[in-house]
Scaffold this motif. Structure first.
Motif, PDB file in Angstrom:
ATOM      1  N   ALA A  46       0.827  -1.207   0.000  1.00  0.00           N
ATOM      2  CA  ALA A  46       0.000   0.000   0.000  1.00  0.00           C
ATOM      3  C   ALA A  46       0.860   1.257   0.000  1.00  0.00           C
ATOM      4  O   ALA A  46       0.537   2.246  -0.682  1.00  0.00           O
ATOM      5  CB  ALA A  46      -0.932   0.002   1.205  1.00  0.00           C
ATOM      6  N   THR A  47       1.966   1.242   0.748  1.00  0.00           N
ATOM      7  CA  THR A  47       2.847   2.415   0.779  1.00  0.00           C
ATOM      8  C   THR A  47       3.474   2.658  -0.587  1.00  0.00           C
ATOM      9  O   THR A  47       3.555   3.804  -1.054  1.00  0.00           O
ATOM     10  CB  THR A  47       3.958   2.221   1.830  1.00  0.00           C
ATOM     11  OG1 THR A  47       3.371   1.988   3.110  1.00  0.00           O
ATOM     12  CG2 THR A  47       4.852   3.450   1.912  1.00  0.00           C
ATOM     13  N   THR A  48       3.920   1.603  -1.230  1.00  0.00           N
ATOM     14  CA  THR A  48       4.513   1.752  -2.563  1.00  0.00           C
ATOM     15  C   THR A  48       3.494   2.302  -3.549  1.00  0.00           C
ATOM     16  O   THR A  48       3.799   3.204  -4.351  1.00  0.00           O
ATOM     17  CB  THR A  48       5.056   0.395  -3.049  1.00  0.00           C
ATOM     18  OG1 THR A  48       5.979  -0.125  -2.077  1.00  0.00           O
ATOM     19  CG2 THR A  48       5.764   0.542  -4.385  1.00  0.00           C
ATOM     20  N   GLU A  49       2.270   1.792  -3.485  1.00  0.00           N
ATOM     21  CA  GLU A  49       1.210   2.268  -4.384  1.00  0.00           C
ATOM     22  C   GLU A  49       0.925   3.752  -4.162  1.00  0.00           C
ATOM     23  O   GLU A  49       0.820   4.530  -5.123  1.00  0.00           O
ATOM     24  CB  GLU A  49      -0.056   1.452  -4.154  1.00  0.00           C
ATOM     25  CG  GLU A  49      -1.208   1.832  -5.074  1.00  0.00           C
ATOM     26  CD  GLU A  49      -2.394   0.900  -4.927  1.00  0.00           C
ATOM     27  OE1 GLU A  49      -3.076   0.639  -5.935  1.00  0.00           O
ATOM     28  OE2 GLU A  49      -2.638   0.423  -3.791  1.00  0.00           O
ATOM     29  N   VAL A  50       0.812   4.176  -2.917  1.00  0.00           N
ATOM     30  CA  VAL A  50       0.524   5.578  -2.615  1.00  0.00           C
ATOM     31  C   VAL A  50       1.705   6.459  -3.013  1.00  0.00           C
ATOM     32  O   VAL A  50       1.525   7.564  -3.555  1.00  0.00           O
ATOM     33  CB  VAL A  50       0.164   5.741  -1.127  1.00  0.00           C
ATOM     34  CG1 VAL A  50       0.120   7.215  -0.734  1.00  0.00           C
ATOM     35  CG2 VAL A  50      -1.177   5.075  -0.835  1.00  0.00           C
ATOM     36  N   ASP A 101       3.712   0.344 -11.559  1.00  0.00           N
ATOM     37  CA  ASP A 101       2.507  -0.382 -11.161  1.00  0.00           C
ATOM     38  C   ASP A 101       2.745  -1.889 -11.089  1.00  0.00           C
ATOM     39  O   ASP A 101       2.118  -2.593 -10.293  1.00  0.00           O
ATOM     40  CB  ASP A 101       1.357  -0.091 -12.128  1.00  0.00           C
ATOM     41  CG  ASP A 101       0.920   1.362 -12.079  1.00  0.00           C
ATOM     42  OD1 ASP A 101       1.075   1.989 -11.011  1.00  0.00           O
ATOM     43  OD2 ASP A 101       0.434   1.870 -13.106  1.00  0.00           O
ATOM     44  N   ASP A 102       3.666  -2.375 -11.894  1.00  0.00           N
ATOM     45  CA  ASP A 102       3.999  -3.802 -11.860  1.00  0.00           C
ATOM     46  C   ASP A 102       4.750  -4.153 -10.576  1.00  0.00           C
ATOM     47  O   ASP A 102       4.618  -5.264 -10.061  1.00  0.00           O
ATOM     48  CB  ASP A 102       4.839  -4.179 -13.079  1.00  0.00           C
ATOM     49  CG  ASP A 102       4.092  -3.948 -14.382  1.00  0.00           C
ATOM     50  OD1 ASP A 102       3.010  -4.546 -14.551  1.00  0.00           O
ATOM     51  OD2 ASP A 102       4.571  -3.157 -15.208  1.00  0.00           O
ATOM     52  N   ALA A 103       5.534  -3.205 -10.076  1.00  0.00           N
ATOM     53  CA  ALA A 103       6.201  -3.434  -8.786  1.00  0.00           C
ATOM     54  C   ALA A 103       5.165  -3.570  -7.684  1.00  0.00           C
ATOM     55  O   ALA A 103       5.249  -4.463  -6.834  1.00  0.00           O
ATOM     56  CB  ALA A 103       7.162  -2.281  -8.476  1.00  0.00           C
ATOM     57  N   VAL A 104       4.155  -2.693  -7.705  1.00  0.00           N
ATOM     58  CA  VAL A 104       3.087  -2.761  -6.703  1.00  0.00           C
ATOM     59  C   VAL A 104       2.369  -4.100  -6.793  1.00  0.00           C
ATOM     60  O   VAL A 104       2.116  -4.764  -5.782  1.00  0.00           O
ATOM     61  CB  VAL A 104       2.090  -1.596  -6.892  1.00  0.00           C
ATOM     62  CG1 VAL A 104       0.902  -1.760  -5.950  1.00  0.00           C
ATOM     63  CG2 VAL A 104       2.780  -0.253  -6.665  1.00  0.00           C
ATOM     64  N   ALA A 105       2.051  -4.533  -7.994  1.00  0.00           N
ATOM     65  CA  ALA A 105       1.339  -5.799  -8.179  1.00  0.00           C
ATOM     66  C   ALA A 105       2.175  -6.976  -7.693  1.00  0.00           C
ATOM     67  O   ALA A 105       1.651  -7.900  -7.050  1.00  0.00           O
ATOM     68  CB  ALA A 105       0.969  -5.973  -9.647  1.00  0.00           C
ATOM     69  N   TRP A 106       3.478  -6.969  -7.989  1.00  0.00           N
ATOM     70  CA  TRP A 106       4.355  -8.057  -7.543  1.00  0.00           C
ATOM     71  C   TRP A 106       4.439  -8.099  -6.022  1.00  0.00           C
ATOM     72  O   TRP A 106       4.383  -9.174  -5.422  1.00  0.00           O
ATOM     73  CB  TRP A 106       5.748  -7.881  -8.142  1.00  0.00           C
ATOM     74  CG  TRP A 106       6.666  -9.060  -7.929  1.00  0.00           C
ATOM     75  CD1 TRP A 106       6.866 -10.107  -8.780  1.00  0.00           C
ATOM     76  CD2 TRP A 106       7.514  -9.305  -6.793  1.00  0.00           C
ATOM     77  NE1 TRP A 106       7.770 -10.992  -8.251  1.00  0.00           N
ATOM     78  CE2 TRP A 106       8.190 -10.526  -7.028  1.00  0.00           C
ATOM     79  CE3 TRP A 106       7.764  -8.611  -5.607  1.00  0.00           C
ATOM     80  CZ2 TRP A 106       9.098 -11.065  -6.126  1.00  0.00           C
ATOM     81  CZ3 TRP A 106       8.666  -9.154  -4.689  1.00  0.00           C
ATOM     82  CH2 TRP A 106       9.332 -10.364  -4.951  1.00  0.00           C
TER      83      TRP A 106
END
Length: 380
Positions: free
Chosen positions: A281-285, A319-324
Motif C-alpha cells: 500500500a505504501t509503494t502504491e501511494v 505499477d507492476d512493482a506494486v502488483a508483484w
C-alpha cells in the motif's frame, strides 16, 4: 556529490562461516558475553567451543528494561567481546550492550525521542553479529531500536560505534527459520533495498547494494517461503538482508519504516511483520503521489527499475512493482495490521506519529496525512 560509507569492520559470508566465531572472539580476549534467543543452545555448535561465556537470553523487540538488565549482567561479567547470535532484535540488543558498556549513563539518557538523546560513547566493546534470520541487516547497521512500553514508542540508540566489529552471515543458520518469520523478515529485507533505492539520500554505493539486494530477494524470497530447506534460496535471502543493511545504513529509508516505528510501539508486533503489512500500500501511494506532484522525479524511474528487477520483465513499470509486492505478500500469508493489534480507532494516532518519524525524511515524496491514513486503511 559527497557521501560517507560505513559498515561492519569485517564481513564473513557463506554456508558454514559461523564455525569461525570462536576464533574471531578470541582475537578480542577470553571473556565472552553471548546474547542469544531462547531457541539457541549456547552449549552446542560454535558457541559450545567458547570458554565459559556469560549468556543473556532475549525474545522480542529490545525494551528499555531489557537493555538495562542486559547491561547490568554484562557489567558484572566485564566481557572483552559480545556475540549477538540470533534475529535482528537479539543483534540489536548485543550492539546496545556493547556501546553502553562504555557509558556510565542509563539507556534513557542516550535514547532518541523519549530520552535525553545524549551522544553515545565513540567506542564499544567489540560485537560479533551472527544473524539467524534473513531480514533486518542489523549485523551491519549502527543503531538499535528500543521499545518503551511506558511511552508506547519505539526509539533508537544510534552511533557509528555500534557497527559490529564482525558480521558473520551463515545462511545455514536460517534453514530452521519458520515460514512466518521467513516471510516477514524477508519482506523487511526487500523493503530495506527498495526504500534506499528510491530515497532522497541515495548514493552510488547504496544504489549498487540495493539493486543487488532486490535481485537476491526476487530470486529467493518466494522460494524460501515455499521450501525452507532450499539452501540456495536461503543464501539469496541472507545476502539480500546483508545488502539491505548496508544500503539503509548509508542512505535514508522511507514511509514504510516511518509507519513501522510508531506501529511497533503501539502494537508490540515484530518490526518485519509491520513492514510487510504496509509495504504494498505504501509503494502504491508513493507512486501515485509522485505522478501527481513530481512526475519528473528520479524516484519514479527507480520504482520502474525495481519492477524490472522483481518481475524479470524488461518492460515493467512502477505499477507492476506494486502488483508483484501485493502478490508476494498474499503468497507468504502476511497478516494485515488489524491482526497485528492495530485497531481502526488508532489509525489517526498512528498517522500523526508516522508523519513525525525520522524515516519519513527519506521518502521520495512528502506524503499528506490523508495519504498516510489511506495506507493504514488499505493495510488493515
Amino acid at each position: 556529490m559527497t557521501f560517507t560509507f560505513r559498515t561492519a569492520g569485517q564481513v564473513l559470508v557463506g554456508p558454514g562461516v559461523s564455525a569461525q566465531v570462536p576464533a574471531l572472539a578470541a582475537q578480542h580476549g577470553a571473556r565472552t558475553l553471548v546474547v542469544c534467543g531462547y531457541h539457541t543452545d549456547p552449549g552446542q555448535g560454535p558457541l559450545g567451543r567458547l570458554a565459559d561465556p556469560t549468556v543473556v537470553r532475549w525474545s522480542g523487540e529490545p525494551t528499555v528494561e531489557g537493555v538495562s538488565a542486559a547491561v547490568e549482567s554484562a557489567r558484572a561479567a566485564h566481557p572483552d567481546v559480545v556475540i549477538g547470535w540470533g534475529g535482528g532484535s537479539v543483534i540489536d540488543l548485543a550492539k546496545a550492550v556493547g556501546v553502553l558498556l562504555h557509558s556510565d549513563r542509563g539507556v534513557l539518557d542516550h535514547l532518541e525521542v523519549i530520552g535525553a538523546g545524549l551522544p553515545l560513547p565513540s567506542t564499544s566493546v567489540p560485537v560479533i553479529a551472527v544473524p539467524t534470520t534473513a531480514g533486518t541487516g542489523a549485523e551491519v547497521t549502527a543503531n538499535a531500536p528500543v521499545l518503551s512500553a511506558e511511552h508506547g514508542v519505539k526509539a533508537s540508540l544510534r552511533s557509528p560505534a555500534m557497527l559490529p566489529a564482525a558480521a558473520v552471515v551463515d545462511p545455514e543458520l536460517t534453514l530452521s527459520c519458520p515460514p512466518d518469520v521467513t516471510a516477514s523478515s524477508g519482506l523487511d529485507a526487500l523493503t530495506q533495498c527498495l526504500e534506499p533505492l528510491t530515497s532522497v539520500k541515495a548514493n552510488p554505493i547504496s544504489d549498487a547494494l540495493a539493486r543487488e539486494g532486490l535481485a537476491r530477494a526476487a530470486a529467493g524470497l518466494r522460494r524460501a517461503g515455499a521450501d525452507g530447506s532450499d539452501l540456495a534460496a536461503r543464501t539469496d535471502m541472507s545476502l539480500a538482508a546483508l545488502l539491505s543493511g548496508m544500503a539503509l545504513a548509508n542512505a535514508k529509508l522511507g514511509a514504510v519504516h516511518g509507519l513501522a516505528a510508531p506501529l511497533g510501539g503501539m502494537t508490540g508486533a515484530a518490526h518485519g511483520r509491520l513492514c510487510a503489512a504496509v509495504l504494498a500500500a505504501t509503494t502504491e501511494v508513493n507512486v501515485r503521489a509522485l505522478r501527481e506532484r513530481d512526475p519528473e522525479s528520479r524516484a519514479l524511474a527507480r520504482y520502474a527499475e525495481a519492477a524490472r528487477i522483481l518481475t524479470g520483465d524488461p518492460t515493467a513499470g512502477p505499477d507492476d512493482a506494486v502488483a508483484w509486492l501485493r502478490e508476494t505478500v498474499s503468497l507468504l500469508r502476511v497478516p494485515p495490521l488489524g491482526a497485528l493489534g492495530l485497531a481502526s480507532d488508532d489509525h489517526e494516532r498512528a498517522a500523526d506519529a508516522a508523519m513525525a518519524a525520522s524515516s519519513m525524511a527519506g521518502n521520495p515524496v512528502r506524503l499528506t496525512r490523508d495519504e498516510v491514513l489511506e495506507i493504514l486503511d488499505h493495510s488493515s
